[in-house]
Design an enzyme around this catalytic site. Sequence first.
Site, PDB file in Angstrom:
ATOM      1  CD  GLU A  36      -2.306   1.125   2.963  1.00  0.00           C
ATOM      2  OE1 GLU A  36      -3.334   1.778   3.154  1.00  0.00           O
ATOM      3  OE2 GLU A  36      -1.740   0.432   3.852  1.00  0.00           O
ATOM      4  CE  LYS A 104      -7.271   1.146   4.327  1.00  0.00           C
ATOM      5  NZ  LYS A 104      -6.072   1.726   4.986  1.00  0.00           N
ATOM      6  CB  CYS A 140      -3.964  -1.580   5.004  1.00  0.00           C
ATOM      7  SG  CYS A 140      -2.842  -1.347   6.409  1.00  0.00           S
TER       8      CYS A 140
END
Length: 261
Positions: A36, A104, A140
């Site tokens: 990321e 995300k 994440c």
Amino acid sequence: MALCQIPVGDDPAENLEQVRRALARAEGADLAVFPEAVPVRFGNDLTAVAEPLEQGFAGELRKLAREHGTALIAGVFEPAGDGRVYNTAVAIDASGRPVGAYRKIHLFDAFGDRESARVAPGDAPVVVELAGARIGLITCYDVRFPELARALVDRGAQVLVIIAAWAQGVFKEEHWTTLVRARAIENTTWVVAVDKAPDRTRPPEGGPGGVGRSMLIDPMGTVVADLGPFPAVRVAEIDQEVTERVRRILPSLQHRRPDAY
């Protein structure tokens, strides 16, 4: 599959060079997975490096994919239009063509950080066709939400790719290793989990980023590769016949009871 556990610093040009070196070490892999937030580590002005995916850093990633003949997945930043950015996982094929991007969904407003102050949330799961597989994208903090991984598998994902800049802290490495294995076991699918190399210099907001421990995990939960705490590139194979074998003996996806819950 190449797991590219690179360090990410404050200079986008240096970070791009890290990608270039990792791709050279990943020669022969069908797909290279990077962490990321590759253009710059958290704690910097993300709006300064946020660019449309056809330009800037993502455009350079396209050139590198074409130059090395290797598909890649990496985290970049896009402008969100409200003063914030999108934290985006971009998928690029071996010819340099973008085949999909995931913004995300779950933002890291935890452990004293507030990602939502800088990052706007996405609103849709994404599965891409890349390197001969259907790949579900996870970034994440998303890994703490098993419903996202299950939604990707329900959309046909054969492999889950998790990219991260996992914040360091008490018990955080244990959370990372447990969660990425859990997503493989509960979905009987391969998981490719790539974190950045641990950051041992200036701590960004929310604590230093990256615990390393990038892993390739098979559908039974076996850790096929674990890159440990230092920068590393590891090439390993994914065998889809393993998925079929595991699902024959452990058909848990078929045993779900949506009528009961």
